[in-house]
Design an enzyme around this catalytic site. Structure first.
Site, mmCIF file in Angstrom:
data_model
loop_
_atom_site.group_PDB
_atom_site.id
_atom_site.type_symbol
_atom_site.label_atom_id
_atom_site.label_comp_id
_atom_site.label_asym_id
_atom_site.label_seq_id
_atom_site.Cartn_x
_atom_site.Cartn_y
_atom_site.Cartn_z
ATOM 1 N N ASN A 9 0.857 -1.184 0.000
ATOM 2 C CA ASN A 9 0.000 0.000 0.000
ATOM 3 C C ASN A 9 0.896 1.238 0.000
ATOM 4 O O ASN A 9 1.571 1.505 0.991
ATOM 5 C CB ASN A 9 -0.898 -0.013 1.236
ATOM 6 C CG ASN A 9 -1.844 1.175 1.280
ATOM 7 O OD1 ASN A 9 -1.722 2.116 0.506
ATOM 8 N ND2 ASN A 9 -2.793 1.130 2.196
ATOM 9 N N PRO A 10 0.915 1.996 -1.083
ATOM 10 C CA PRO A 10 1.841 3.134 -1.165
ATOM 11 C C PRO A 10 1.511 4.273 -0.202
ATOM 12 O O PRO A 10 2.342 5.155 0.009
ATOM 13 C CB PRO A 10 1.713 3.593 -2.627
ATOM 14 C CG PRO A 10 0.382 3.101 -3.068
ATOM 15 C CD PRO A 10 0.136 1.816 -2.320
ATOM 16 N N THR A 11 0.323 4.253 0.406
ATOM 17 C CA THR A 11 -0.064 5.337 1.320
ATOM 18 C C THR A 11 -0.024 4.923 2.786
ATOM 19 O O THR A 11 -0.348 5.730 3.655
ATOM 20 C CB THR A 11 -1.482 5.845 0.988
ATOM 21 O OG1 THR A 11 -2.436 4.799 1.235
ATOM 22 C CG2 THR A 11 -1.579 6.280 -0.461
ATOM 23 N N SER A 12 0.361 3.680 3.098
ATOM 24 C CA SER A 12 0.354 3.220 4.490
ATOM 25 C C SER A 12 1.347 3.997 5.339
ATOM 26 O O SER A 12 2.426 4.381 4.872
ATOM 27 C CB SER A 12 0.700 1.735 4.572
ATOM 28 O OG SER A 12 -0.433 0.958 4.307
ATOM 29 N N THR A 40 -1.118 -1.207 -4.446
ATOM 30 C CA THR A 40 -2.582 -1.246 -4.404
ATOM 31 C C THR A 40 -3.159 0.113 -4.784
ATOM 32 O O THR A 40 -2.568 1.165 -4.516
ATOM 33 C CB THR A 40 -3.087 -1.651 -3.016
ATOM 34 O OG1 THR A 40 -2.609 -0.719 -2.033
ATOM 35 C CG2 THR A 40 -2.583 -3.038 -2.652
ATOM 36 N N GLY A 66 -0.365 -1.611 6.334
ATOM 37 C CA GLY A 66 -0.951 -1.717 7.655
ATOM 38 C C GLY A 66 -1.821 -2.947 7.799
ATOM 39 O O GLY A 66 -1.823 -3.845 6.946
ATOM 40 N N THR A 93 -0.376 2.217 10.699
ATOM 41 C CA THR A 93 -0.491 3.113 11.844
ATOM 42 C C THR A 93 -0.350 2.372 13.164
ATOM 43 O O THR A 93 0.427 2.758 14.031
ATOM 44 C CB THR A 93 -1.844 3.858 11.797
ATOM 45 O OG1 THR A 93 -1.961 4.512 10.528
ATOM 46 C CG2 THR A 93 -1.918 4.907 12.893
ATOM 47 N N ASP A 216 -2.710 -21.531 18.737
ATOM 48 C CA ASP A 216 -3.273 -22.500 19.687
ATOM 49 C C ASP A 216 -4.651 -23.012 19.285
ATOM 50 O O ASP A 216 -5.240 -23.839 19.984
ATOM 51 C CB ASP A 216 -3.338 -21.899 21.092
ATOM 52 C CG ASP A 216 -4.252 -20.676 21.178
ATOM 53 O OD1 ASP A 216 -4.765 -20.237 20.123
ATOM 54 O OD2 ASP A 216 -4.444 -20.153 22.300
ATOM 55 N N GLU A 273 -11.376 -3.260 9.541
ATOM 56 C CA GLU A 273 -12.158 -2.950 8.350
ATOM 57 C C GLU A 273 -13.615 -3.338 8.563
ATOM 58 O O GLU A 273 -13.922 -4.252 9.329
ATOM 59 C CB GLU A 273 -11.603 -3.708 7.136
ATOM 60 C CG GLU A 273 -10.126 -3.464 6.859
ATOM 61 C CD GLU A 273 -9.819 -2.032 6.520
ATOM 62 O OE1 GLU A 273 -10.593 -1.404 5.762
ATOM 63 O OE2 GLU A 273 -8.794 -1.510 7.018
#
Length: 294
Positions: A9-12, A40, A66, A93, A216, A273
């Site tokens: 993601n180029p903006t993360s 992306t 992220g 973030t 687990d 999300e």
């Protein structure tokens, strides 16, 4: 030579990947891994690209960004039989998943792990027809993760979540939930939020589910019963120290299968999300993926 597909993601975060991409590719190549990239461009793009990478027979998939980028990538991988190992560069973030597993923030250290090809198994969560790797949840407070504008997250990082959380706290309202799990008595009550945790780190809280581990085969289910603002602030303070699970306002148990329903409208949050609405069935898929990890 092995082939990798790097989905980023180029903006993360603070657009870190743009600065590091050439160095990462060079180091992977020197380590015997031929890597091609995909930046992306919008919602669902990383999922489609992960599906395509498997169809094209790549030996590994690396997600850089992220928790949202990772969420999309694992949804592109989860239903395939020939799932390659997964790499994760934590550039977002909060990076809850990477924080929980101790994945190095220094790109050089993680590239070396990928080159060494050492992996560990990961459980994956399934919520209805979607998948999550870290956390599923619902309730008013969980909505803040997708209410924070992406530009604000890029500019000021995790502080953006705290600002939004403080803003929402005063207007939180409980929601009626029915929780049914294997070996547990049905719980029918009013809750401020519920969480289905696959790891111990959620929303920057590293001790929210202190006993949770990624391999687990179990979820840690946490619910916060109806409470006032003072109680909520007290619970947040306890959660920072990992001392909240025995509080009378908190429900906590472990299970590999849980159903949550509500007579009202409750949105689902999957790895930060928007993931649909209740009712939902959550199933733990033990050792469903392999992660490059020491």
């Amino acid at each position: 030579m092995k082939r990798a597909r790097l989905i980023y993601n180029p903006t993360s975060g603070r657009e870190e990947m743009k600065k590091r991409l050439a160095d990462i590719l060079q180091r992977l190549d020197q380590g015997g891994i031929e890597t091609s990239c995909h930046a992306t461009t919008g919602e669902g793009d990383a999922t489609r690209e992960a599906e395509l990478a498997i169809e094209r027979g790549y030996d590994m998939i690396i997600a850089a960004g992220g928790d949202g980028t990772l969420y999309e990538v694992i949804n592109g991988m989860a239903e395939r039989d020939n799932r390659p190992p997964l790499g994760v560069f934590p550039l977002g973030t909060t990076n809850d998943f990477a924080r929980a597993l101790g994945i190095p923030r220094q790109w050089e250290d993680y590239v070396d792990l990928v080159i060494q090809q050492q992996t560990r198994p990961l459980d994956l969560g399934k919520a209805n027809d979607r998948y999550f790797i870290n956390i599923a949840g619902g309730g008013s407070l969980t909505e803040l993760t997708y209410e924070v504008p992406s530009r604000l997250k890029t500019m000021i990082g995790q502080l953006a979540y705290y600002m939004k959380g403080i803003e929402k706290m005063a207007s939180l309202s409980p929601q009626e939930l029915i929780i049914r799990a294997n070996g547990q008595e049905e719980i029918h009550d009013e809750f401020m939020l519920f969480l289905i945790a696959n790891t111990n780190s959620v929303g920057g809280f590293e001790k929210l589910a202190p006993g949770a581990t990624i391999d687990d085969g179990l979820f840690d289910v946490i619910g916060v019963r109806k409470c006032n603002l003072a109680d909520m602030i007290r619970l947040v303070t306890l959660a920072l120290r990992g001392e909240h699970l025995n509080d009378k306002k908190v429900v906590h148990f472990q299970t590999n299968h849980v159903e949550v329903t509500s007579p009202g409208y409750v949105q689902l949050n999957l790895d930060g999300e928007l993931g649909g609405t209740l009712p939902a069935t959550f199933t733990n898929l033990r050792h469903h993926l392999q992660l490059f990890h020491r």
